[in-house]
Design an enzyme around this catalytic site. Structure first.
Site, PDB file in Angstrom:
ATOM      1  CD  GLU A 288       1.311   0.307  -8.460  1.00  0.00           C
ATOM      2  OE1 GLU A 288       1.709   0.712  -9.862  1.00  0.00           O
ATOM      3  OE2 GLU A 288       1.822  -0.336  -7.993  1.00  0.00           O
ATOM      4  CG  ASP A 292       0.657  -1.550  -5.233  1.00  0.00           C
ATOM      5  OD1 ASP A 292       1.342  -1.897  -5.785  1.00  0.00           O
ATOM      6  OD2 ASP A 292       0.975   0.029  -5.193  1.00  0.00           O
ATOM      7  CB  SER A 485       3.894  -2.167 -10.272  1.00  0.00           C
ATOM      8  OG  SER A 485       4.251  -0.881 -10.007  1.00  0.00           O
TER       9      SER A 485
END
Ligand SMILES: *[C@@H]1O[C@H](CO)[C@@H](O)[C@H](O)[C@H]1NC(C)=O
Ligand SMILES: *[C@@H]1O[C@H](CO)[C@@H](O)[C@H](O)[C@H]1NC(C)=O
Length: 567
Positions: A288, A292, A485
């Site tokens: 993640e 990101d 995400s």
């Protein structure tokens, strides 16, 4: 007989200098132990609880009016964002609330260890035995059986009756959050390893984008410029939780493969909170966090980007969410865009806490920050797919003061990704900015899914972007990931680049986006009209012409956004 014994006990307590018993009133309750949790036993009396107390904020009605005025393009006050001091003045509790709560804490010999910037949150630490007496509560150990994580909670607590209207809540008490989990996706091998042309001679989307999404695909699809941003004060912040670490080496590999046009020194800076860390051992990189940072730094070319790593020195994940927003509100110059790819199922929070956190987003929005959250990856069944009979909205997407981002897949045309969460909050009422768009959808929907959702709730997502087959560098290798995400940092980067161009012309940042998105901004989004988000043994909602609770208003078009904001 019994009554007089009680009376004597009270008198004796007063005689001994103990506080006079106040009339207590039950403040918050949880009717049953939530599923997936079990009661282990009483909490040890001398275990110290780190509690925080929210005072009722002074003027949330006034703050909401300001937020809408400064965020609505047709308002004469559009763009006139509040300073930190001005926002704090709305958030600050009234003096009588501060006095009443402090008097109560003082008579119980409780020392406040930390006060938030606006004075709306107080922290203190007391043993279980004292907390149980103070709050007429039965603190017990509960086990989240899936994770084996234990926590001390109570099914009810009381506060003095005369503090009603002054004291909003005490946490952690009745909230049982499932620990935030990492992204629902696993990394998959790339389907092809052909590097898409960075130097495109036409605006055509490279054919390889049908099987894997790279920065070049997104630049072509949404018209995102590759020219670096030029205004250093225009900042983008990326939330990091649950020891998901963002790796600089993975970012370097990603940029040298997909953005060789950017300076090789391009990277992000790191801000640590709550004992957070960001170790750079490659084996500690998180999917993640890598995703990101790569889809902010790699898309928002040249925009100064900060990864905020919130550590485990807080009581639970709700505290982590509170601390990051509290930190941003404490800054005089806060970032203009915040992207977060984590969230909760709305029923896991109490409506009091959900409202409290949502109001903090309102304050940050009034100061000119665009706050983007992923809508969740479980379709209508919530943040991840789970069993359900009625649809599970997610938080913070259900908060009307944030922008919720769903996901799409395919290129020509884009269709809704089946995992893209969307729906209607059971806590927050539908804000007026989306009333027209949502009523058009509900009229077209008819009785489908009736009874499974709250048609008068805040509807989400607001917008969407690509969320499947997205290439990232992870622990030294390239692979594909999927989820809202992905779509959230991509959307946040686009807003940051628009803000950069606005700032270069001396104009204000976009701030809270939704009133703009649902009015003059709507034309800057490409409507996604097919696909659906199944869950809870239904087909979920279907994307259709206009706004829908799968893809929102659609996916961004940079040139049209520039026009819509007057660039
Ligand atoms: C919590 O539940 C898990 C799964 O049932 C179990 O293995 C563990 O021992 C439990 N922990 C406590 C403290 O009861
Ligand atoms: C991009 O491609 C064109 C045509 O092939 C070429 O003339 C130009 O030099 C290239 N630009 C860069 C920056 O590589």
């Amino acid at each position: 007989m019994l009554a007089s014994t009680l009376l004597l006990a009270c008198l004796a307590a007063a005689a001994c200098g103990k506080p006079m018993a106040r009339s207590m009133q039950v403040h918050e309750t949880k009717e049953t132990v939530p599923t997936d949790f079990e009661l282990v036993g009483p909490a040890p009396p001398d275990t110290v609880l780190n509690l925080r107390l929210a005072l009722v904020r002074g003027d949330l009605v006034g703050l909401e009016k300001v937020l809408m005025d400064v965020s609505t393009p047709s308002s004469p006050l559009y763009g006139q964002h509040l300073t930190k001091e001005e926002a704090d003045a709305f958030m600050a509790p009234k003096p009588e609330s501060v006095d009443a709560v402090n008097a109560w804490l003082k008579e119980n010999d409780i020392t406040v260890t930390k006060t938030s910037s606006a004075g709306d949150w107080l922290s203190f630490s007391i043993p279980v035995s004292k907390a149980s007496d103070l709050l007429d509560a039965q603190f017990s150990v509960f086990n989240h059986t899936d994770s084996g994580k234990t926590m001390i909670r109570t099914l009810a607590y009381s506060i003095p009756s005369d503090l009603q209207g002054h004291l909003e809540l005490i946490h952690p008490t009745v909230i049982f959050t499932r620990p935030l989990t990492g992204p629902a996706f696993k990394i998959a091998p790339r389907k092809n390893i052909q590097t898409p042309a960075v130097n495109r001679t036409s605006d055509a989307v490279p054919a390889s984008c049908e099987s894997e999404i790279t920065p070049a695909c997104l630049q072509a699809l949404y018209g995102i410029p590759s020219t670096p941003a030029s205004v250093p004060s225009n900042q983008l912040a990326v939330s990091g939780f649950i020891e998901q670490f963002a790796n600089q080496q993975d970012l370097k590999s990603f940029l040298s493969e997909f953005r060789p046009d950017l300076p090789s020194s391009t990277t992000f800076s790191t801000q640590l909170l709550d004992g957070g860390e960001n170790p750079q051992v490659i084996s500690e990189a998180g999917i993640e966090a890598d995703l990101d940072t790569q889809y902010t730094v790699g898309i928002a070319s040249g925009v100064p980007t900060t990864f905020i790593s919130v550590g485990e020195e807080n009581q639970d994940d709700v505290d982590g969410f509170l601390d990051i927003i509290e930190f941003l509100l404490s800054l005089t110059n806060q970032p203009q865009v915040l992207t977060t790819s984590y969230g909760f199922n709305e029923p896991d929070l109490t409506s009091t806490m959900a409202n409290n956190v949502c109001s903090a987003y309102m304050a940050l929005g009034a100061r000119g920050t665009s706050i983007l959250f992923s809508s969740g990856d479980g379709g209508v069944s919530g943040s991840q797919s789970q069993r359900c009979t009625t649809f599970i909205p997610t938080f913070p997407s259900g908060c009307p003061f944030v922008t919720s981002v769903g996901a799409t897949t395919n290129i020509a045309p884009e269709v809704a990704a089946s995992f893209s969460s969307g729906g209607f909050s059971n806590i927050f009422a539908q804000p007026s900015y989306q009333a027209s768009a949502v009523s058009t959808f509900l009229n077209a929907l008819g009785s489908t899914n009736a009874g499974k959702f709250n048609p008068s709730g805040r509807a989400f997502p607001d917008i969407s972007a690509q969320g499947e087959n997205v290439v990232i560098a992870f622990q030294g290798e390239f692979g594909l990931v999927a989820g809202t995400s992905c779509s959230t940092p991509i959307s946040a980067s686009i807003i940051s680049l628009i803000n950069d161009q606005l700032a270069a012309q001396g104009k204000k940042p976009l701030g809270f986006l939704n009133p703009f998105l649902y009015s003059t901004g709507a034309s800057a989004f490409t409507d996604v009209t097919s696909g659906n988000n199944p869950g809870c043994n239904t087909n979920g909602f279907s994307a259709r012409v206009g706004w829908d609770p799968v893809t929102g208003l659609g996916t961004p078009n940079f040139a049209a956004l520039r026009t819509a904001v007057g660039l």
